[in-house]
Structure formats: C-alpha cells, structure tokens
Design a protein around this motif. Structure first.
Motif, mmCIF file in Angstrom:
data_model
loop_
_atom_site.group_PDB
_atom_site.id
_atom_site.type_symbol
_atom_site.label_atom_id
_atom_site.label_comp_id
_atom_site.label_asym_id
_atom_site.label_seq_id
_atom_site.Cartn_x
_atom_site.Cartn_y
_atom_site.Cartn_z
ATOM 1 N N LYS A 937 0.749 -1.236 0.163
ATOM 2 C CA LYS A 937 0.004 -0.149 0.065
ATOM 3 C C LYS A 937 0.855 1.256 0.079
ATOM 4 C CE LYS A 937 -3.737 1.997 2.457
ATOM 5 N NZ LYS A 937 -4.866 1.992 3.571
ATOM 6 N N ASN A 938 2.042 1.300 0.786
ATOM 7 C CA ASN A 938 2.737 2.502 0.732
ATOM 8 C C ASN A 938 3.519 2.729 -0.237
ATOM 9 O OD1 ASN A 938 2.127 2.891 3.498
ATOM 10 N ND2 ASN A 938 3.705 1.885 4.662
ATOM 11 N N LEU A 939 3.927 1.516 -0.809
ATOM 12 C CA LEU A 939 4.728 1.640 -2.409
ATOM 13 C C LEU A 939 3.812 2.100 -3.219
ATOM 14 C CD1 LEU A 939 7.333 0.724 -3.513
ATOM 15 C CD2 LEU A 939 6.369 -1.391 -4.327
ATOM 16 N N GLN A 940 2.464 1.846 -3.370
ATOM 17 C CA GLN A 940 1.588 2.180 -4.381
ATOM 18 C C GLN A 940 1.259 3.842 -4.004
ATOM 19 O OE1 GLN A 940 0.397 0.342 -7.045
ATOM 20 N NE2 GLN A 940 -0.195 2.613 -7.528
ATOM 21 N N ASN A 941 1.217 4.161 -3.078
ATOM 22 C CA ASN A 941 1.061 5.579 -2.682
ATOM 23 C C ASN A 941 2.169 6.494 -2.800
ATOM 24 O OD1 ASN A 941 -1.494 5.280 -1.405
ATOM 25 N ND2 ASN A 941 -0.648 5.062 0.748
ATOM 26 N N LEU A 942 3.189 5.921 -2.892
ATOM 27 C CA LEU A 942 4.630 6.632 -3.445
ATOM 28 C C LEU A 942 4.761 6.679 -4.899
ATOM 29 C CD1 LEU A 942 7.459 5.249 -1.051
ATOM 30 C CD2 LEU A 942 6.460 7.926 -1.027
ATOM 31 N N LYS A 943 4.396 5.563 -5.682
ATOM 32 C CA LYS A 943 4.120 5.449 -6.876
ATOM 33 C C LYS A 943 3.162 6.701 -7.662
ATOM 34 C CE LYS A 943 5.744 0.760 -7.821
ATOM 35 N NZ LYS A 943 5.573 -0.421 -8.271
ATOM 36 N N ASP A 944 1.948 6.636 -6.866
ATOM 37 C CA ASP A 944 1.094 7.620 -7.263
ATOM 38 C C ASP A 944 1.539 9.018 -7.291
ATOM 39 O OD1 ASP A 944 -0.578 5.701 -7.876
ATOM 40 O OD2 ASP A 944 -1.978 5.644 -6.034
ATOM 41 N N TYR A 945 2.194 9.366 -5.943
ATOM 42 C CA TYR A 945 2.838 10.725 -5.970
ATOM 43 C C TYR A 945 4.040 10.987 -6.763
ATOM 44 C CZ TYR A 945 4.913 14.373 -3.145
ATOM 45 O OH TYR A 945 5.463 15.662 -2.892
ATOM 46 N N LYS A 946 4.710 9.956 -7.039
ATOM 47 C CA LYS A 946 5.839 9.974 -8.248
ATOM 48 C C LYS A 946 4.990 10.583 -9.534
ATOM 49 C CE LYS A 946 9.425 7.609 -10.707
ATOM 50 N NZ LYS A 946 10.110 6.269 -10.822
ATOM 51 N N ASN A 947 4.054 9.984 -9.840
ATOM 52 C CA ASN A 947 3.413 10.047 -11.135
ATOM 53 C C ASN A 947 3.033 11.486 -11.325
ATOM 54 O OD1 ASN A 947 3.901 7.650 -11.890
ATOM 55 N ND2 ASN A 947 2.073 6.530 -11.161
ATOM 56 N N LEU A 948 2.186 12.026 -9.878
ATOM 57 C CA LEU A 948 1.720 13.255 -9.814
ATOM 58 C C LEU A 948 2.937 14.233 -9.941
ATOM 59 C CD1 LEU A 948 -0.678 15.555 -9.266
ATOM 60 C CD2 LEU A 948 0.076 15.023 -6.734
ATOM 61 N N LEU A 949 4.100 13.798 -9.479
ATOM 62 C CA LEU A 949 5.243 15.030 -9.628
ATOM 63 C C LEU A 949 5.724 14.866 -11.103
ATOM 64 C CD1 LEU A 949 7.269 14.050 -6.633
ATOM 65 C CD2 LEU A 949 6.142 16.089 -7.198
ATOM 66 N N LEU A 950 5.821 13.900 -11.613
ATOM 67 C CA LEU A 950 6.141 13.897 -13.322
ATOM 68 C C LEU A 950 5.200 14.649 -14.230
ATOM 69 C CD1 LEU A 950 7.387 9.989 -13.278
ATOM 70 C CD2 LEU A 950 8.611 12.202 -13.623
ATOM 71 N N SER A 951 3.853 14.601 -13.620
ATOM 72 C CA SER A 951 2.943 15.403 -14.639
ATOM 73 C C SER A 951 3.012 16.869 -14.438
ATOM 74 C CB SER A 951 1.502 14.916 -14.230
ATOM 75 O OG SER A 951 1.115 15.177 -13.074
ATOM 76 N N LEU A 952 3.774 17.234 -13.479
ATOM 77 C CA LEU A 952 3.716 18.661 -13.016
ATOM 78 C C LEU A 952 4.265 19.528 -14.173
ATOM 79 C CD1 LEU A 952 4.352 18.852 -9.485
ATOM 80 C CD2 LEU A 952 2.188 19.213 -10.362
#
Length: 952
Positions: A937-952
């Motif tokens: 779960k923690n890993l998935q949250n971090l990946k989602d956050y990473k994808n958000l950062l990449l989209s900025l």
C-alpha cells in the motif's frame, strides 16, 4: 508557574494550607443549607491502607468536594475500626515474634497494653495516608470504634435489642477456628476446592438377620472418619428406593459399638458416595440441621483446641446437656489432635476389616481466612441476634425505594440474602473488642446492664453477691453496623445527628453487602426512632468492584502484591519496597520478594496523588473485579502534565483588564462559540453521570474535553491567533481561554484537587487576591443554555476536516507548518461553501494558507497537477507546482521506492514460501501478510505521488 509540573513540590504544602484555613470544617448552624454526608467505611487498624482503600476513598472525596462546591453543608465522617480477630491475631504474632511468648503465657491486661500501642502507631500512619490522598476530612471529628463514647453507644444498642428479646444465648453449631479459639463470621471463612480422600466404612446391622445385597451391613462413605465418636444416626434420602425398607432399623457404630438408628431426610444426596451418610450433629452444619429435625442426640467430641475429649458431651436437640459418657472414647484416642485421631481411627478400622475402599475426590474445605487453619464446625454456647425479625423493616426500606442501590443489580442480591437469614452469632472469644455487657452470679444467672454498678442497683444485689462479667466480646460487625449514627453522637441527640442523619450515600465493595450494608440497615431500622417513616442509615448504596493486580489476582499481603498508595504517590526503589514488604509481613516469605521483583523490577516511580486519584475514578466501572493498570496511571500522570502546560500558556497570556469581563459581554468567534458549547455539554453530562455514580464516565469526559478539545484544538489554534496577532478578537480569545480554564479547574477539582488548587491560587494572584482562597469553596459551574451554540459544532466539524487534511498533505510532502500553501475547493455543498466564504480570512491565517480559491471550469487544467482529497462536504485540491522543488522531491521519492521494493521482496520471499505457509502458526502468517500488504500500500502511494510529480 514553573515550567515543569512536580507534584512533590505542591501536594504536601497544599494539604497543610487546607488544614490551616479550615477548608474542611463541618458547620452546624446553617439550617438553610442542604446537607450532604458520607460515613467513611472505617478501615481496619491492622495496618496501612492499600489500593482498595485509596480507590473507595477517592470516590467519596469526589462526592464530598462536588457537593460542597454545589453549596451543600458537607460532612465526611472519618474513623478507624478495631477489627477484632484480625488485630488480635497480628498482636499475638508480634508478641511471639519479638518475645517468644504464646497467648497462654500472658493475660488480657498485658495484651491490651500492646494492642493500644499498636493503635496509636497505625492511626498516625493511616491518617497520614489519607491526607496524602487529598481527603477533605474534618479531622476534629475522627473516631475509633473502641473510643469511650462509641463503646457507650454499643452497650446502649445491645441493651435495647436485648430488652426487645432480640438477643439470646444458645448452644448452636458455629464455624470455630481452633487456632484463634473463637467462633468466626462467614466472611472470614475461605472455602477451598481440595483433593481429599473418601473412606467407605461398614456399619453392621444390630439384627444379624438383616441383610443388604447379601451382607449384614451398610457401607457409609465419609471424608471425616475422626467424627465417628459423635455419630447419632445413619441417614438416607427418602426417595432412595435402595434403602427405604431399612429406615427405622438400627446399626452399630464401628469401634465404639454405639447403637444408632437409620433415618431418612430429603437433603441427603443419593448419588454421593453410597447414598448412606453418617450423621454427627455436633460437627457438621447439615448434620446439625438433620439432627435437630429428627430429635437426635448431639454429641460433642472435640475440645476447643481440636483435640478429642476424654468424656463426650451429649445434648438434646434443644441444646440441653443430658449425659456425660467416658466409655465411648477409647483411651488411646483421648486428647489426640483431630487429624492424628483420624489416622489412628483409620488404622483401627483397617485392622478390623471395616473399610471396603477409599478414593480421591474433590471436596470443599473451609479455612480460616486469618489463621489459614481448617475450621471446625463446633457446638458452642454463643450469643445470637434474631436477624429474621430485624430483617423485616430492612427489606421494606429497600422495597419502598427509601434506600437505592447503584448499580441496581445489587438490590436483588441484597433481598435474596435478607429473605434467607440465619440468626447472627454476635459473640467472639477474644480479648480485643467491645466486651458484652453481661454479668453472671455463681448460679450462672444472667444480668444485663451498662455496668456492674447499674446491675446491682437495678436488681438490689449487695456487694457480697459475686458477679463476673462475660469474657466474650461482640463481633466487630456489630459495632460497625451502628456506625452511621454512633459516629454522629448517638445516643445523644447531637446537632450532627439532626443535620446529617440519615446519611446520603455509603460506598462499599460488593463482598460485604450482607456483612456490613445489610446489618447497618437492620440495626438502624430497629434501633433509631422515627414516627413518620422507617429510619434508615443512608439513602443510596454505591457498590464498587474489588481492586486486583494487573494479572487479575486478589491483592494479598502474603503474595506481596498489595500496593501502598504512598509508594505510587512518592515513588520507591525496588530495594526499599522489598524491605518494607518483608518488615510489614509477619509471615516472612521468599515469595514476597520474588513477586515484588517481577511486578516492579525498577521499583515504582513517583506519580503524584492527582494521577493516582484520576486512575481510580477511571477504573470505577460496574465490573466486580477491577484490574489495576500501571500504564493507565502513567497516562494520567501525563494528563496532569498536559493541564499544567495548558495553564502556563493561559496564565502567561492573561491581561488584567480581563478579570471583570463577563462571557455574555464579548463578541465570540465560531471557534470561541464551539469551545464554550462543548463546555456546556461537558457540564450537563458531568452532572448527570456523577449523580448516578458513574465516575468512570465523568473522568473520561473531563479527559476527553481537556486533552482532545481544549488543548489539541482550541488552545493550539489560539496560539496561532495570539502569536500572529492578526485578528480583532485576539483579546477575546485570551479571555475565552481564561474563562474555559477557570471552569475546567472547578470541574476537575473533585477529581484532581491538588493541581487545580495550585493553579486556581495562581489565577487568584493575577486577580490581585493575595489571601488563600480555596477552589473547594467556589461555586460549581452550571449549564447555561444561552452559551450553547449549535451551529458552531457543525462549523468546527468543517474546520477539523480541513485542518487535518491540510496537515496530512504537509506531512506527506514534508512542508513546514508555517509555509503557506494554496488550496482550491471543488464540489462544495451549500452550507460548507457559506462557512468557507464567511471564515475565509480566518482559515487562511490559522492554517497558513497562501490562498483559498474555488474551482471553476476555466482552471480545470490544475486538476492534473494537484493532490486531491475528498472530505465529504467538498473536495480539496492542493496545487503542487508552486509548493515544492520537483527534481529534489523526485529524488527523495525514488530512494523511498527502492527501499520499499527491497523490503517488499524480502517479505514476499518469506510469506509466499510453501514451508512457511504449511508449518508456521496461523497468527504469525496473518501478521506477516498484514505487514506485506502495508508495504504494498505504501509503495503504491509513493508511485502515485511520483506520477503526480512527473505530470507537473
């Protein structure tokens, strides 16, 4: 105020101030005031107070302080009980330990001298403990149950009951302690399940032509062959078809050759043993009952020290002595101890082929709680009180709801006992206690009176006629049963008796409902006079559970798990704790030091009286057994620290011009309205639950309000308001803080008297009140409907949702609390939107928000570069572009992802291993799988956050 809370520096000084300023002094001239009185259950003089005392006394002190602050004239009557058997046993052991003297080597006068020295020593210790607990007691009224005025009242009560023909002397079977050599009460009997042998013994028919199953005898099963000398009959159940044709026939008692009848009785258990039971009426309670019913001779075989008599004493069913036999006791058994006699009797029975078999069975054996010896049912001459008559008024008082039980379930327990009462044996063969006001002449004629002089005068007896006073003393419970009115001055018609009796509530453990509560009700209803209604000792009975250690064991001196409240208040090292326990325990035992080392490996740290009291009230639920919890005690020590720190902040921000402001005169923000509304809820619930004796709920309400509502929300937001100095209502916030703190101190005072008194007097100094003015004399807060703002509750719910969401985002992206961030609200419902618009500026300031905007289709592109959280009433968008450094954040995230991937791989390898899944315990497999899911779960949250950062 000092920054750090240290109860050691304030508690002793404050109690001294309370005493010096007579804060607990009882008043007798305020007839216009309502009264409130509690009679403290007098603790035994046997030693220091333990946690059970601290628990109940805390509850009583809460009630006294609460009612005093509600304008009532209060009295908490203190006293100590002489505790007959327990104290005598302790003194005897002490004399033997120090001087090697047995009881038979000294007289009553010598013993009493030692006992009174003990009383003086332990009175001081007990009263010191009570003061350290914070008990609000008028010490000028302290009583001891052997004080001259109390003794006078006890004699008066005895004479009244005797003249009403409610007290009589009779030979009856009682529980007799052969070590203490006295009858003891049922409360002092400890029944134990033990493995014991049952022997099967042949009783031959007198008529040699009678047979049972082809044999000329019946087999009787017994666990007490030593009482064979006292056999009066063999009994079978009247429904047992095996033996009905033998009822009325006679058998011969083995060894002694006494002829006894076969009788039948409904109470014989058909399936126990052989169904044939030997009846020894002088040495078994059921046998005695059967013997009286069937007019059997009652044969006493034991001396009071448990040895076989030389001559048997034989009485009829009325207890009248009939004959003295010596031929029935063989010489080799005379003066043998009961258990040695058992061994010899069995050997003789075996050698004569009277025993068919023996087997191990579980049996209930009565032990003396004080002496630890096996009790002997014994036929003795004792004084009895007719409780079957006394109980009638006592039952009516409860049925008519003149006396109420809390919790209600104990009313049924009380009534069930009262409907099935045996007469109460009130005499004890002791030196320590109230000597019976009974005298005998040479012919054993009985005279009853206040003293010998009074008796001679009433009966015209000259000085030449010899009179000797009864040696026995009254059961301790007799004087304790008169406690509510004796301690108020009865039989004199004192002011205290007029004002405070009947008392308001008695606080007691469930284990003594019959032994103390019921007897107080019985004695009061039959001794005091009231023309209008039945006189009662108290209006309410609050029953508590028993305090046990953290393992659920009963606190016991022999186990070393009894805790002195002072050790919890002041702290104590392990070495000193062990030395103290061993010194105070007359039966020295290595088990004590081992148990203490296990329970308190590092000794006990100092917690202070307030933390101890609050723990006690929090544990006062309706359970019969209450486990003491040291972790909870530590938690409430932290709670006291929280109150201290909050008070330091509020006092630091006090302004002189606030002291004359009224809460109704200022303009309140919704935040102010919310905390004041929550305060009104607390006051309302507090009153409801304390008046129903739910101290556990009240303590939770206080804790929850102070910690979670006042400190965690209102005070924390107030800090921002005061620090930033951004609002017109900064001064109002400071006043509301002060107002709420004052109310909380009053509400908490009954539970936390020391810390609240100390802070209250610091507040008084701010108000230019230099003289000591105790908070206990202040008026208790009342519920104000005008100060309840229902809309503020909803508004605060909105604020909490926004606040916690913003805080979680800051935590996720590691942004400081005071760095401003933008937020956008999307899809907000109408009420929430109104709240936002009205309080936009306020919300921005307290949450350090750069901007508050509302989503529109024009700026929908921002959705791709925002973290989004749904709070129910709205969605909150957190645009990330202007908040963080994209590259730095991506590097941090990448490191965290790689670390989690490695941990996840290790766990997957273990958890998915076939052997692990096959052989590991289910709870271990479950725990490991749970950890793996957390990693995923923690890993998935971090990946989602990473994808958000990449989209900025």
């Amino acid at each position: 105020m000092k920054k750090k809370y240290n109860p050691k520096l304030i508690e002793k000084k404050l109690y001294h101030l309370w005493e010096k300023n007579k804060c607990f002094k009882t008043l007798y001239d305020q007839s216009s005031k309502k009264s409130f009185c509690i009679m403290m259950p007098p603790p035994n003089i046997t030693g220091v107070l333990h946690m059970g005392h601290a628990f109940q006394q805390t509850i009583m002190d809460v009630l006294i302080r609460y009612n005093k602050m509600n304008g009532k004239n209060t009295l908490w009557q203190v006293g100590i009980d002489h505790a007959g058997i327990a104290t005598q046993l302790l003194i005897e052991k002490k004399i033997y330990k120090k001087q090697g003297k047995l009881k038979k080597e000294y007289n009553r006068k010598y013993f009493l001298k030692k006992a009174w020295k003990w009383v003086l020593k332990y009175k001081k210790k007990i009263f010191y403990q009570m003061k350290r607990l914070g008990n609000s007691i008028d010490w000028s009224r302290e009583k001891f149950t052997l004080d001259p005025d109390i003794s006078y009242g006890v004699r008066k009560a005895f004479l009244m009951l005797y003249n009403k023909k409610l007290i009589y002397k009779k030979k009856k079977i009682v529980n007799y302690d052969i070590q203490l050599q006295t009858v003891i009460s049922d409360l002092e009997v400890k029944n134990k399940d033990v493995l014991t042998k049952m022997w099967y013994i042949k009783y031959f028919f007198l008529d040699k032509n009678i047979f049972y199953q082809g044999k000329n005898y019946l087999v009787v099963a017994t666990t007490r062959p030593e009482t064979i000398f006292g056999d009066s009959a063999i009994a079978v159940n009247s429904n047992d078809t095996r033996y009905m044709k033998y009822v009325g026939l006679k058998v011969i008692v083995p060894i002694i050759q006494r002829v006894i009848p076969i009788i039948c009785d409904q109470e014989i258990e058909i399936e126990k043993g052989t169904g044939c039971v030997k009846i020894s009426p002088a040495h078994d309670f059921l046998d005695y009952k059967i013997g009286i019913k069937n007019f059997l001779p009652i044969i006493k075989i034991f001396h009071k020290d448990g040895r076989i008599r030389r001559k048997l004493l034989i009485y009829n069913y009325k207890g009248e002595k009939k004959k003295v036999y010596s031929r029935f006791v063989l010489k080799e058994f005379q003066l043998l101890d009961r258990f040695l006699a058992r061994k010899k009797i069995l050997e003789l029975l075996e050698s004569n082929n009277f025993i068919t078999k023996n087997k191990l069975i579980k049996s209930i054996i009565p032990y003396g709680e004080r002496s630890g010896t096996i009790l002997e049912p014994m036929l003795t001459n004792q004084w009895f009180l007719k409780t079957s008559i006394l109980s009638k008024k006592a039952i009516l008082a409860v049925q008519n709801k003149e006396i109420k039980f809390f919790p209600k379930k104990y009313k049924k327990m009380y009534l069930s006992w009262m409907y099935n009462l045996e007469d109460w044996c009130i005499s004890r063969q002791l030196w320590w206690g109230h000597r019976l006001p009974i005298w005998y002449d040479i012919k054993k004629n009985i005279y009853v009176g206040k003293n010998e002089e009074d008796i001679r005068k009433k009966n015209n007896l000259s000085k030449e006629i010899f009179l000797k006073q009864e040696k026995d003393v009254l059961d301790t419970w007799f004087s304790s049963g008169l406690w509510t009115f004796l301690a108020l001055g009865w039989p004199k018609n004192t002011k205290a008796l007029k004002i405070f009796h009947p008392t308001d509530v008695v606080v007691s453990g469930f284990d003594i409902i019959f032994f103390w509560i019921a007897r107080m009700i019985m004695l009061t209803t039959n001794i005091l006079k009231n023309k209008k209604k039945i006189p009662i000792p108290f209006q309410n009975v609050y029953i508590t559970g028993l305090i046990r250690d953290d393992k659920g064991n009963k606190m016991s001196k022999s186990q070393g798990n009894i805790v002195d409240p002072i050790d919890l208040i002041d702290g104590i090292s392990l070495k000193n704790l062990i030395n103290k326990k061993v010194k105070n325990n007359l039966q020295e035992n290595d088990v004590i030091s081992k148990n203490i080392s296990k329970l308190f490996p590092n000794g006990i740290k100092a917690f202070g009286a307030d933390a101890l009291r609050f723990t006690c009230t929090s544990l006062s639920n309706h359970s019969r057994n209450i486990s003491w919890d040291m972790n909870r005690l530590q938690g409430y020590r932290n709670f006291c620290n929280k109150i201290w720190n909050a008070s330091v902040f509020v006092i630091k921000n006090f302004h002189k011009n606030e002291k004359n402001i009224k809460i109704f005169d200022i303009k309140l923000s919704f935040l102010d309205q919310w905390i004041i509304s929550e305060l009104q809820i607390l006051i309302k619930k507090y009153k409801k639950f304390i008046e129903n004796y739910r101290f556990d709920i009240v303590s939770y309400l206080i804790y929850d309000f102070i910690w979670n509502k006042f400190c965690d929300w209102y005070l924390e937001i107030s800090k921002i308001i005061i620090k930033e100095n951004f609002l017109k209502n900064k001064q109002n916030t400071q006043y509301v803080l002060f107002y709420v703190l004052e109310c909380l101190l009053k509400l908490s005072h009954p539970f936390l008297p020391f810390i609240t008194e100390y802070i209250w007097n610091k507040i008084n100094l701010l108000k230019d009140i230099s003289n000591f003015r105790s908070i206990t004399n202040e008026i208790f807060p009342i519920y104000e409907k005008k100060l309840f703002y229902i809309k503020s509750i909803k508004n605060m719910l909105y604020l909490k949702k926004i606040f916690t969401t913003v805080r979680s985002i800051r935590s996720l992206i590691k942004i400081k609390y005071n760095k401003e961030i933008p937020v956008i609200f999307k899809n907000s419902n109408y009420k929430f939107l109104c709240f936002l618009k009205k309080n936009q500026f306020f919300l921005k300031k307290i949450m350090y928000l750069k901007d508050i905007k509302f989503f529109s289709e024009k700026n929908k592109n921002i959705l791709h570069s925002s973290l989004i959280r749904d709070i129910g009433e709205s969605e909150i968008l957190f645009p990330m572009k202007d908040v963080l450094n994209k590259q730095d954040e991506l590097q941090k995230i990448e490191k965290k992802i790689n670390l989690l991937l490695r941990k996840k791989y290790i766990f997957e390898k273990k958890v998915l291993n076939k052997n692990f899944l096959k052989y590991a315990p289910k709870n271990i497999i479950f725990a490991q799988k749970k950890k793996l899911n957390t990693f995923r779960k923690n890993l998935q949250n971090l990946k989602d956050y990473k994808n958000l950062l990449l989209s900025l």
